[in-house]
Every structure is written in structure tokens, then in C-alpha cells.
Design an enzyme around this catalytic site. Structure first.
Site, PDB file in Angstrom:
ATOM      1  N   ASP A   1      -6.728  -2.852   0.345  1.00 22.62           N
ATOM      2  CA  ASP A   1      -6.315  -1.604  -0.299  1.00 22.62           C
ATOM      3  C   ASP A   1      -5.758  -0.637   0.735  1.00 22.62           C
ATOM      4  OD1 ASP A   1      -6.114   0.418  -2.315  1.00 22.62           O
ATOM      5  OD2 ASP A   1      -7.919   1.325  -1.458  1.00 22.62           O
TER       6      ASP A   1
ATOM      7  N   ASP B   1      -1.551   0.513   1.739  1.00 25.87           N
ATOM      8  CA  ASP B   1      -1.001   1.877   1.725  1.00 25.87           C
ATOM      9  C   ASP B   1      -0.328   2.163   3.069  1.00 25.87           C
ATOM     10  OD1 ASP B   1      -1.762   2.500  -0.853  1.00 25.87           O
ATOM     11  OD2 ASP B   1      -2.701   4.402  -0.314  1.00 25.87           O
TER      12      ASP B   1
ATOM     13  N   ASP C   1      -9.160  -2.615  12.350  1.00 27.74           N
ATOM     14  CA  ASP C   1      -8.715  -1.418  13.076  1.00 27.74           C
ATOM     15  C   ASP C   1      -7.542  -1.748  14.001  1.00 27.74           C
ATOM     16  OD1 ASP C   1     -10.521  -2.965  14.512  1.00 27.74           O
ATOM     17  OD2 ASP C   1     -11.632  -1.278  15.364  1.00 27.74           O
TER      18      ASP C   1
ATOM     19  N   LYS D   1     -13.457  -7.580   9.875  1.00 27.51           N
ATOM     20  CA  LYS D   1     -14.157  -6.795  10.884  1.00 27.51           C
ATOM     21  C   LYS D   1     -15.387  -7.613  11.265  1.00 27.51           C
ATOM     22  CE  LYS D   1     -14.936  -2.910  13.162  1.00 27.51           C
ATOM     23  NZ  LYS D   1     -14.079  -2.364  14.224  1.00 27.51           N
TER      24      LYS D   1
ATOM     25  N   TYR E   1     -15.570  -3.597  -4.206  1.00 31.69           N
ATOM     26  CA  TYR E   1     -15.077  -3.233  -5.536  1.00 31.69           C
ATOM     27  C   TYR E   1     -15.935  -3.823  -6.659  1.00 31.69           C
ATOM     28  CZ  TYR E   1     -10.726  -1.061  -3.972  1.00 31.69           C
ATOM     29  OH  TYR E   1      -9.803  -0.214  -3.418  1.00 31.69           O
TER      30      TYR E   1
HETATM   31  C1  IPM Z   1      -4.492   0.138  -5.727  1.00 32.11           C
HETATM   32  C2  IPM Z   1      -5.212   1.388  -6.142  1.00 32.11           C
HETATM   33  C3  IPM Z   1      -6.485   0.991  -6.869  1.00 32.11           C
HETATM   34  C4  IPM Z   1      -7.347   0.218  -5.898  1.00 32.11           C
HETATM   35  C5  IPM Z   1      -7.288   2.152  -7.474  1.00 32.11           C
HETATM   36  C6  IPM Z   1      -6.424   3.022  -8.355  1.00 32.11           C
HETATM   37  C7  IPM Z   1      -8.480   1.644  -8.236  1.00 32.11           C
HETATM   38  O1  IPM Z   1      -5.472   2.217  -5.062  1.00 32.11           O
HETATM   39  O2  IPM Z   1      -4.092  -0.627  -6.614  1.00 32.11           O
HETATM   40  O3  IPM Z   1      -4.303  -0.065  -4.532  1.00 32.11           O
HETATM   41  O4  IPM Z   1      -8.116   0.811  -5.135  1.00 32.11           O
HETATM   42  O5  IPM Z   1      -7.248  -0.999  -5.913  1.00 32.11           O
HETATM   43 MN    MN Z   2      -4.662   1.441  -3.204  1.00 30.58          MN
END
Ligand code: IPM
Ligand code: MN
Length: 343
Positions: free
Chosen positions: A236, A240, A212, A179, A129
């Protein structure tokens, strides 16, 4: 004590869920002085501003920032991809040195990971990032694109230390996810930092998972996790996945923290602007509300933070079996029910 809060409601469902979060905090007896900031896709489309220097300087003066969601509708061509993400969200994370992204998950009954309760500590200012890289011979057949991963000893250590300290307050079990079998430079730095710092935390059980494999474990045996510490990109993706497994992204809260408190930290639900359901009053505000509880915890209001977190978890458990079209699931109804419970 009145806390000075900057509220960036943002786009889509952002303002609706932020409003509920503010309501719940106030219902818990915490006094907030809220200043709205008009930032996000809508603002960009109005005057081209993303994160003006003046706004950033003003934001530094607040006790905390609450953010709803930012982003244009999916597929919109009016905002260049990455502009708001890099310019606004990452802009705030980097400018305010919010080096921890803390994401707690409590899986309600019926969710894939039901019964699991863990937190992911994601490094929030480095890795892929950081923006290192570029193009060579762009738009030619010989094009080269690089995107480096920046890992500093300082950045890695302060993140891992936070992970250990959090684990100490929870079930005393910390897992490093990386990893190391392929990323032999950055992974080595993470592993060595983890091992060395770990000596300061003899009471914390330590594990390591490749990223993984961690995805498999998170689906098959998520209750093994207490605290996970990992780099920016793995964190990240993993959060999710964690959101999807623990009742949906509508429950996933996050805190972008500067634990040194040298400036304001930022609190936002993990979910996006969800333009498709914006304005309908059906967005789930629980992620935003739990994010506000993380804010209170950071501000030193542990009792209220705990009360709100427990109310959010209880409510998510109760709502797990409710018919999807039910009025009980409306944004305001959920906000009201949590507010009542914490009053
Ligand atoms: C998160 C989002 C952000 C990230 C994006 C929107 C830049 O996906 O906060 O997880 O990748 O960190
Ligand atoms: Mn995210």
C-alpha cells in the site's frame, strides 16, 4: 463476445474517470454490457447501505467490476472513518478473494523516476489488513490496542508465485520487499517461501530489499526494479510512493485479481475520490483507463489490453510537458484522444 461489467463509479471523480475508461474499451472494439451499481459514500448517506448482501451476490455474476473511487470529502464527519474502506473496498477484496493487487508504473519524462517501468504485486487479503486485533480496557488510561498481521503459507505462496510468473513475462527480475530484520516471523515465512518457490523459476533474477531501503532505491535508482512482490501494508505504502515518483497518482492503475477466475476481479485507479476537483472535468482519467486495460488482459483480450496500455503510456509521455491549465488535460479530452488512438 460481450463482457458483463459491473460499474461502481462511486464518489467524487470516480464516475467521471470510469466513464472515460468504458469509452476507451468500447473504442478498442470490445463489447461491454455495463450495469451501474450505486455504492460508496453517497449511497451510504442516502440509506445507510455499504455493501448489501444482495449487491455482493449480484456482483459475483459479472465478468469484471470497474470501480472509480469511493469515499466522502476529506474531513467529512458524516461517514465514520474506515467504514467504507473496510466495509466496501476491503469487503469486495476479501469476499471475492482478490488476493493480488497488481500495480504497474511507467514513468514519463520529467517525472522523478523517468524511464522506470515496474510493477508491484501486493498481497491483498492478509497481513495487517486482515482485521485481526482489538481493544482491551478501551477508553481507560490502561487501554491496549492490537492489530495483528496474518500471514498464511498458502496466501504468501500464491502471491509470490504470481510475482514470479509475472516477472517471467517481463524482464525476469523479481524483488521481494519486506522487513525480515525486524519482522522475524512473518518476514521469515515470506523469505522462505520466496527462496523455495524461486527454485521453480531459475530464469528469474531474485533480489531482496528491506522496505525502508526499497523507498530509497525507488527514489534514487527506480530503474533497477522490474517486479516487486510484497505484503499488503508495505505494498500500500510503496505504491503511493511509486505513484508520486512516476508522474503522479493520476496515472497509477490497479487490478485486484483473483487469478483463478473463480469470480470477477476488480479494476480501479489507485487514486481516491478527489472531491475538490469533482465535476469540473479536470480529473486525469489515465489511471482508470490503464486499469481497464488490466481488466482486458485478465479477460483474455491481450491485444486490446496492450493497445490501450501503450496508448495511455504514449499519451502520458506527450502530456508530461503540457501547461497545467491546458484544455488538452481535461478529462474528456484525454479520454477522447486515447479512444481515437485505439480505435
Ligand atoms: C488503496 C487504498 C486502500 C488500501 C484503502 C482505501 C482501504 O489506499 O487501494 O491503496 O489501503 O488498500
Ligand atoms: Mn493505498
Amino acid at each position: 463476445m460481450t463482457y458483463k461489467i459491473a460499474a461502481i463509479g462511486g464518489d467524487g471523480i470516480g464516475p467521471e474517470v470510469t466513464q472515460e475508461a468504458i469509452k476507451v474499451v468500447q473504442a478498442a472494439g470490445i463489447s461491454l454490457d455495463v450495469t451501474p451499481f450505486d455504492l460508496g459514500a453517497a449511497r451510504y448517506l442516502k440509506d445507510g447501505a455499504v455493501l448489501p448482501e444482495k449487491d455482493l451476490e449480484e456482483l459475483r455474476g459479472f465478468d469484471a467490476i470497474m470501480l472509480g473511487a469511493i469515499g466522502p470529502p476529506v474531513g467529512s464527519s458524516e461517514v465514520p472513518p474506515g467504514l467504507l474502506e473496510r466495509g466496501l473496498l476491503l469487503g469486495l477484496r476479501f469476499s471475492l478473494d482478490l488476493y493480488i493487487n497488481l500495480r504497474p508504473f511507467s514513468a514519463p519524462p520529467g517525472s522523478i523516476a523517468q524511464g522506470a517501468d515496474f510493477a508491484v504485486v501486493r498481497e491483498n487479503t492478509e497481513g495487517t489488513y486482515a482485521g485481526e486485533g482489538g481493544f482491551l480496557r478501551k477508553n481507560t488510561p490502561f487501554e491496549v490496542a492490537t492489530q495483528g498481521s496474518v500471514n498464511t503459507r498458502f496466501g504468501v505462496e500464491r502471491c509470490i508465485r504470481f510475482g514470479f510468473e509475472l516477472a517471467q513475462k517481463r524482464a525476469k527480475n523479481l524483488t521481494l520487499v519486506h522487513k525480515t530484520n525486524v519482522l522475524t516471523f512473518s518476514g521469515d515465512l515470506w523469505q522462505r517461501s520466496f527462496d523455495e518457490l524461486g527454485k521453480e523459476f531459475p530464469d528469474v533474477m531474485k533480489s531482496y530489499n528491506h522496505v525502508d531501503a526499497a523507498c530509497i532505491y525507488m527514489v534514487e535508482s527506480p530503474r533497477r526494479y522490474d517486479v516487486i512482490v510484497t505484503d499488503n501494508l508495505f505494498g500500500d505504502i510503496l505504491t503511493d510512493l511509486a505513484g508520486a515518483l512516476t508522474g503522479g497518482i493520476g496515472l497509477a492503475a490497479s487490478a485486484n485479481l483473483n487469478p483463478t477466475k473463480s469470480g470477477p476481479s476488480l479494476f480501479e485507479p489507485v487514486h481516491g475520490a478527489a472531491h475538490d476537483i469533482a465535476g469540473k472535468g479536470i480529473a486525469n482519467p489515465l489511471a482508470a483507463i490503464r486499469s481497464a486495460a488490466l481488466m482486458l488482459d485478465h479477460l483474455g483480450e491481450q491485444k486490446s489490453a496492450e493497445k490501450i496500455t501503450n496508448a495511455v503510456i504514449e499519451r502520458s509521455y506527450e502530456l508530461a510537458g503540457v501547461d497545467p491549465g491546458s484544455d488538452e488535460l481535461k478529462t474528456k479530452a484525454i479520454g477522447d484522444s486515447v479512444a481515437e488512438r485505439v480505435a
